[in-house]
Design a protein around this motif. Structure first.
Motif, PDB file in Angstrom:
ATOM      1  N   THR A   7      48.529  39.637 -68.332  1.00 17.73           N
ATOM      2  CA  THR A   7      49.825  39.936 -68.934  1.00 17.73           C
ATOM      3  C   THR A   7      49.655  41.212 -69.749  1.00 17.73           C
ATOM      4  OG1 THR A   7      50.517  37.636 -68.983  1.00 17.73           O
ATOM      5  CG2 THR A   7      51.618  39.130 -70.512  1.00 17.73           C
ATOM      6  N   PRO A   8      50.251  42.310 -69.294  1.00 21.38           N
ATOM      7  CA  PRO A   8      50.114  43.572 -70.019  1.00 21.38           C
ATOM      8  C   PRO A   8      50.787  43.518 -71.389  1.00 21.38           C
ATOM      9  CG  PRO A   8      50.957  43.948 -67.795  1.00 21.38           C
ATOM     10  CD  PRO A   8      51.003  42.471 -68.045  1.00 21.38           C
ATOM     11  N   HIS A  18      50.704  33.759 -66.484  1.00 20.36           N
ATOM     12  CA  HIS A  18      50.510  35.202 -66.540  1.00 20.36           C
ATOM     13  C   HIS A  18      51.711  35.857 -65.878  1.00 20.36           C
ATOM     14  CE1 HIS A  18      46.493  35.523 -68.149  1.00 20.36           C
ATOM     15  NE2 HIS A  18      46.089  34.547 -67.344  1.00 20.36           N
TER      16      HIS A  18
END
Length: 136
Positions: A7-8, A18
């Motif tokens: 997950t950025p 995610h």
């Protein structure tokens, strides 16, 4: 491993899954919508959302295993839930956590969508799970 999940920064947190999965491999596996049924088709956990989520995930694991995959190889999960309302999320997540260790479902889960629908396969079916996986 053929799947990397993350997950950025800047994406909503916390979530039980995610937001991104990157798959590398040449063999794609698609497990059709699994419901809370025994192998003979008899119903499991009638009127029990958590129980049906748990069993549908177990059945998904059987499909993955049959193809030589595990939940570690899953790129995406899609859940279809009848009569969905946000206040049912606790009941839904109870079903997920009930079987996560048993079936090797990673925490957080692969990218997932939960879609509310009017009805599914038969009137007693509350949830259906689909999975997409990739292997080298």
């Amino acid at each position: 491993m053929s799947v990397t999940r993350f997950t950025p920064a800047g994406m909503m947190q916390p979530t039980p899954y995610h937001h991104v999965a990157v798959g590398q491999g040449s063999r794609h596996i698609h497990v059709s919508g699994q419901i809370a049924r025994h192998e003979d088709g008899s119903a499991i956990a009638v009127n029990d959302l958590a129980g049906q989520v748990a069993q549908a995930l177990r059945n998904t694991a059987v499909g993955l295993t049959g193809a030589g995959a595990t939940f570690e190889d899953v790129l995406r999960l899609t859940f279809y839930v009848t009569h969905w309302a946000p206040e049912r999320i606790g009941e839904f997540m109870d079903g997920v956590t009930r079987v996560a260790g048993e079936i090797g479902l990673p925490t957080p889960m692969p990218p997932a969508s939960l879609i509310g629908v009017d009805y599914l396969f038969e009137p007693d079916v509350l949830v259906e799970v689909e999975a997409t996986a990739i292997l080298d």
